[in-house]
Design a protein around this motif. Structure first.
Motif, short mmCIF file in Angstrom:
data_model
loop_
_atom_site.label_atom_id
_atom_site.label_comp_id
_atom_site.label_asym_id
_atom_site.label_seq_id
_atom_site.Cartn_x
_atom_site.Cartn_y
_atom_site.Cartn_z
N TYR A 1 0.82 -1.21 0.00
CA TYR A 1 0.00 0.00 0.00
C TYR A 1 0.85 1.26 0.00
N LEU A 2 1.95 1.24 0.77
CA LEU A 2 2.84 2.40 0.80
C LEU A 2 3.53 2.59 -0.56
N ASP A 3 3.86 1.50 -1.23
CA ASP A 3 4.43 1.63 -2.57
C ASP A 3 3.43 2.28 -3.52
N TYR A 4 2.16 1.89 -3.38
CA TYR A 4 1.13 2.50 -4.22
C TYR A 4 1.02 4.01 -3.94
N LEU A 5 1.02 4.37 -2.66
CA LEU A 5 0.93 5.80 -2.32
C LEU A 5 2.15 6.56 -2.81
N ARG A 6 3.33 5.96 -2.73
CA ARG A 6 4.54 6.65 -3.18
C ARG A 6 4.50 6.88 -4.69
N ARG A 7 3.96 5.92 -5.43
CA ARG A 7 3.92 6.07 -6.88
C ARG A 7 2.94 7.15 -7.35
N ARG A 8 1.96 7.47 -6.52
CA ARG A 8 1.01 8.50 -6.93
C ARG A 8 1.38 9.90 -6.41
N VAL A 9 2.47 10.00 -5.66
CA VAL A 9 2.89 11.30 -5.13
C VAL A 9 3.70 12.05 -6.19
N ARG B 1 3.14 10.47 4.17
CA ARG B 1 3.78 10.51 5.49
C ARG B 1 2.82 10.04 6.57
N GLY B 2 1.56 10.42 6.45
CA GLY B 2 0.58 9.95 7.42
C GLY B 2 0.41 8.44 7.37
N ALA B 3 0.47 7.88 6.17
CA ALA B 3 0.35 6.42 6.04
C ALA B 3 1.56 5.72 6.66
N PHE B 4 2.77 6.28 6.45
CA PHE B 4 3.96 5.69 7.08
C PHE B 4 3.83 5.73 8.60
N SER B 5 3.42 6.86 9.13
CA SER B 5 3.28 6.99 10.58
C SER B 5 2.21 6.03 11.11
N ARG B 6 1.09 5.91 10.38
CA ARG B 6 0.04 5.00 10.81
C ARG B 6 0.51 3.55 10.77
N SER B 7 1.33 3.21 9.76
CA SER B 7 1.81 1.82 9.67
C SER B 7 2.68 1.46 10.88
N LEU B 8 3.52 2.40 11.32
CA LEU B 8 4.36 2.12 12.48
C LEU B 8 3.52 1.96 13.74
N ASP B 9 2.50 2.80 13.91
CA ASP B 9 1.61 2.66 15.06
C ASP B 9 0.84 1.34 15.00
N TYR B 10 0.42 0.97 13.80
CA TYR B 10 -0.33 -0.28 13.64
C TYR B 10 0.53 -1.49 14.01
N MET B 11 1.80 -1.46 13.58
CA MET B 11 2.69 -2.57 13.92
C MET B 11 2.95 -2.64 15.42
N LYS B 12 3.08 -1.51 16.04
CA LYS B 12 3.39 -1.49 17.46
C LYS B 12 2.21 -1.89 18.31
N GLN B 13 1.02 -1.45 17.94
CA GLN B 13 -0.16 -1.69 18.77
C GLN B 13 -0.86 -2.99 18.39
N ASP B 14 -1.38 -3.04 17.18
CA ASP B 14 -2.23 -4.17 16.79
C ASP B 14 -1.43 -5.46 16.58
N VAL B 15 -0.36 -5.38 15.77
CA VAL B 15 0.36 -6.60 15.41
C VAL B 15 1.13 -7.17 16.60
N GLU B 16 1.83 -6.31 17.34
CA GLU B 16 2.59 -6.82 18.49
C GLU B 16 1.68 -7.38 19.57
N TRP C 1 11.01 4.69 4.37
CA TRP C 1 10.57 6.07 4.64
C TRP C 1 11.76 7.01 4.70
N ALA C 2 12.84 6.60 5.40
CA ALA C 2 14.02 7.43 5.50
C ALA C 2 14.65 7.68 4.13
N ARG C 3 14.68 6.65 3.27
CA ARG C 3 15.28 6.83 1.95
C ARG C 3 14.42 7.75 1.08
#
Length: 884
Positions: free
Chosen positions: A367-375, A387-402, A419-421
């Motif tokens: 999904y992030l690849d898709y968003l990056r291609r349309r930017v 950027r909001g999607a990247f931030s949400r993905s990190l929160d999702y991994m930390k809360q829901d997945v863990e 994201w950093a690159r």
């Protein structure tokens, strides 16, 4: 019958107020600080329980099916419609469920003039699976609306769609063609339309061609003849696959796979599509098949509506498979779907319930690849969304997945690295990239050299030398897996970029770090050596203790053996004296001594039985059976066996065999009054007696019939019998028969066991013919039975050693009379008194492994077996010695 249902409503606090239906009575159960309200529902169905279970887990497929069945039995049509509607929103419905639903709705619309709802329902049904029966039902229902404006055109359009979708179905497509032709005949349409239908319906039936030939006034056109011959050739190619599908048991996945491979080689898109659809109709829960179908559509057909609808059906059937959702997102982007549609599909994927944490990482990456291609990276709106999607993905991994899996699924922080690159390359924001890498290192990655080198390469490409030097200095201090490599990179960097002062600092830091690392490694090696030495000492102590214990045990055993041997010799001498010495009258005043030990008493008790056994007049082998493999500790064997064999017929006598000491030897003879009872007794073979299988065989004198064997060892291939290995030891004969009966008619099932009755995990299953056995091998080989993967093959027992067969010539050494030694035993000189000319060396017999083909007998051994000389007598030996 009234059934009792206990349904847990919810865990609430004690102050919760609940309004109970009149048919429910609440029961309060206290659990710690909460109260679970339970109501007991008296009814004739389980529908309330199903509704409650679905309120907890709406994706319980079986619960949906049970609820629909219960509501149909109760006649609750409106609740039934609602339940079907709810299930169809979550899952594709099977052909049976759709047909039941459609028929119920058709009955309801007989009273309602609105037929459009049924048409909409039919459209939803044909989109789930391509099923000829549903299309035929759709066309027949549309015929009922021919009286409405445009009704005939609508029927014809539905028939055209039906023959396009399922007309190439080899087994059921013909019915749709026939219905279409009958419809055109019924409305007296033009001859051209009927001719067009008939000329297209030449796939399966020769009768169709004959009808067309009779109908045509000007003969059959060459194009139709060519099409007919081509259809016959195609049908002949597919005949073997269709026949295999007809005899195969569901789900027929292997047969369909072969059919698909054949059609892919042929390259006809329409036939490939219908073959995939037939396969998925019976294997809708196989993700690999959906992936193969969607991949073919993405790369070959590339038709938007077909591709996207197939992807949607795939994720509805197998929502737990991340790969299908990922392919669906790529297909949506590939065919230009709007952003909202792609986002909605992604949200559904997050709620699909993947089975591992890494699946969520991959779907977020897609999904992030898709968003990056349309930017555009010039528009702040799309960039902020990324950027909001990247931030949400990190929160999702930390809360829901863990919380669910106990791990984030992304230990290397791949999402943060991407994201950093992106920030460094596209946004020129190195400050944000450095913040992200600082966060990455705090998540346990600072000890890995590859992570520091990745960060260094980022700074090298988009940063400045100052931050490169800082990154390498931190890497030298923190890396623990490959510190030498990091130190070498730092020194190389200073050679190219740094000053003399920078070089001195780098050398000092690297030397200090490497010295510390070497000290730590030396301590660790010393500690490991100490542990190894301690382990060796403990092992040596265990060996000494074991050796001492073994020596002591051997000494005690030798002492007991000597005492036992002496006692046996005394007993044997006493028995010999009693049996051989003439009987004399006891002298006057003689009194017998006290009774001996228990063994002597048993021997005395067994004496009449042995005398009875030695009486040949009482024996009759024709009315007797031989019982073996009984436990030596079996008490009162005669009474127990009499109880067991009384059902076979009147018993004359039972002769258990005892040793000289009176102990039971584990076998006996059972003699009946009539030979008719013997076959009934043989049926008790392998019957378990006190935990051991009892062997029952005919009573045959081996001296008169030495070649007789109860079990004939077959050495040829048995094509009607299969050999199964790897079975679980808990598998019974009934379970194995239940497992194999679906593949043919079973004549016999035999489990191979040890003499103690414990299974070996092997079995033989005999079928009625070779075809059934071959089918069983193809379908059962590699099957999982209670966690064990079994191997199945046609029974091909190994050939027995030729020297073990009766009547086979023996080597000379075996035919020589056994040497009898004197009272002093065998002499110490081991000199052979046989002349050298009589010495012959027998060829070694090759051993045949179980399950392998027998080796060919060598020419020399065959010659010896064929022309072996006659055994020599004593006079022959005397003549040979005199001639020498």
């Amino acid at each position: 019958m009234i059934e009792l249902e206990v349904v847990i409503l919810s865990a609430v606090t004690a102050e919760r107020k609940t309004t109970w239906p009149r048919y429910c009575s609440p029961v309060y159960v206290a659990l710690s600080s909460s109260i679970i309200y339970i109501y007991v529902h008296y009814s004739t169905s389980h529908s309330p329980l199903c509704i409650f279970q679905l309120s907890i887990n709406a994706f319980d497929y079986n619960c949906h099916v049970d609820l629909i069945k219960l509501l149909k039995q109760e006649g609750e049509l409106f609740r039934l419609r609602k339940a079907r509607q709810k299930m169809s929103e979550l899952f594709p419905l099977t052909e049976e469920i759709w047909l039941d639903w459609l028929k119920d709705e058709i009955r309801l619309t007989e009273e309602e003039p609105n037929r459009e709802k049924v048409y909409e329902l039919f459209e939803r049904a044909v989109n789930d699976y391509i099923c000829p029966d549903i299309w035929l039902e759709y066309a027949q229902y549309s015929i009922g609306g021919m009286g409405s404006p445009g009704g005939i055109d609508r029927v014809r359009a539905i028939f055209e769609r039906a023959v396009t979708a399922v007309g190439l179905h080899m087994t059921k497509g013909q019915t749709v063609w026939e219905a279409y032709r009958e419809f055109e005949n019924a409305i007296l349409s033009t001859v051209q339309v009927c001719v067009s239908i008939t000329s297209r319906d030449l796939l399966d039936m020769e009768a169709t061609y004959a009808e067309y030939e009779e109908w045509s006034e000007h003969g059959v056109p060459e194009t139709v003849i060519h099409q007919y011959k081509k259809a016959l050739q195609q049908m002949e190619k597919c005949k073997s696959f269709e026949e295999s599908l007809m005899v195969a048991e569901p789900p027929k996945l292997a047969e369909y796979q072969g059919y698909i491979d054949f059609e892919l080689k042929e390259g006809d898109p329409a036939r490939i599509q219908i073959t995939f659809e037939r396969t998925l109709a019976e294997n809708c829960l196989v993700p690999d098949m959906w992936a193969k179908y969607t991949t073919y559509l993405d790369r070959q057909l590339k038709i938007k509506d077909l591709v996207l609808s197939t992807h949607e059906r795939a994720v509805r059937n197998c929502p737990w498979t991340m790969g299908l959702w990922k392919s669906y997102l790529l297909a949506l982007e590939r065919h230009g779907a709007d952003h909202q549609t792609v986002s909605d599909v992604f949200e559904k994927a997050l709620n699909a319930g993947f089975i591992q944490a890494t699946d969520y990482v991959e779907i977020w990456q897609a999904y992030l690849d898709y968003l990056r291609r349309r930017v555009d990276f010039k528009s702040s709106k799309e960039l902020e969304e990324l950027r909001g999607a990247f931030s949400r993905s990190l929160d999702y991994m930390k809360q829901d997945v863990e919380e669910r899996f106990g791990e984030s699924g992304d230990p290397s922080c791949i999402i943060m690295q991407i994201w950093a690159r992106i920030e460094a390359l596209h946004c020129k924001n190195m400050q944000k990239a450095r913040e992200l890498w600082d966060n990455i290192m705090t998540k346990g990655n600072a000890k890995f050299a590859n992570m520091w080198l990745e960060y260094y390469n980022l700074e090298r490409s988009y940063g400045d030398p100052i931050h490169c030097r800082k990154a390498l200095h931190r890497a030298v201090q923190c890396t623990s897996d490959y510190p030498e490599h990091v130190c070498e990179v730092l020194l190389t960097f200073e050679r190219v970029e740094g000053s003399l002062e920078d070089w001195d600092v780098a050398v000092q830091k690297t030397e200090t770090r490497l010295n510390r690392i070497n000290e730590q490694r030396a301590k660790a090696a010393e500690k490991e050596a100490n542990l190894a030495r301690q382990e060796e000492e403990r092992a040596e102590q265990r060996r000494k203790a074991k050796s001492e214990k073994k020596t002591q045990k051997k000494f005690q055993k030798g002492t007991r053996t000597g005492e036992k041997r002496k006692a046996e010799q005394d007993d044997y001498q006493d028995e010999w004296n009693e049996d051989s010495a003439p009987k004399r009258n006891a002298p006057p005043g003689y009194k017998p001594g006290p009774p001996g030990n228990k063994k002597v008493q048993q021997a005395a008790a067994a004496t009449p039985q042995r005398q009875k056994d030695d009486n040949p007049e009482l024996r009759n082998d024709n009315t007797s059976v031989f019982i073996s493999n009984l436990a030596y500790t079996l008490e009162e064997p005669e009474s127990k066996l009499r109880t067991l064999f009384e059902t076979c017929g009147p018993i004359t006598q039972i002769r258990p065999v005892f040793s000289n000491k009176g102990t039971f030897k584990g076998y006996c003879y059972v003699q009946f009054e009539s030979p008719v009872s013997v076959p009934e007794a043989l049926k008790l073979d392998r019957r378990e007696v006190e935990g051991r299988p009892m062997f029952v065989s005919p009573c045959v004198d081996k001296n008169k019939n030495p070649d007789f064997k109860v079990f004939k060892y077959n050495t040829s291939m048995e094509k009607h019998k299969i050999f199964i290995s790897g079975l679980p030891f808990s598998c019974t004969k009934e379970q194995l028969e239940e497992l194999c009966k679906s593949h043919g008619t079973i004549k016999e099932v035999r489990l191979v066991t040890y003499r103690s009755g414990k299974p070996k995990g092997l079995a033989y299953v005999e079928f009625a013919d070779e075809t059934q056995a071959s089918q069983a091998v193809l379908r059962m080989d590699g099957m999982d039975v209670e966690g064990n993967k079994i191997s199945v093959a046609i029974s091909n027992p190994p050939r027995r050693n030729m020297m073990d067969k009766p009547g086979t010539s023996r080597p000379m050494s075996d035919m020589m009379p056994r040497q009898v030694y004197g009272s002093r035993g065998r002499g110490r000189t081991g000199l052979s008194l046989l002349p050298r000319s009589l010495h012959r060396q027998s060829a070694p017999v090759s051993k045949v492994e179980n399950g392998t083909a027998a080796e060919q007998v060598t020419a020399s051994s065959a010659a010896n077996a064929a022309g072996e000389p006659k055994p020599l007598s004593n006079s022959d030996f005397a003549r040979m010695l005199l001639n020498k």
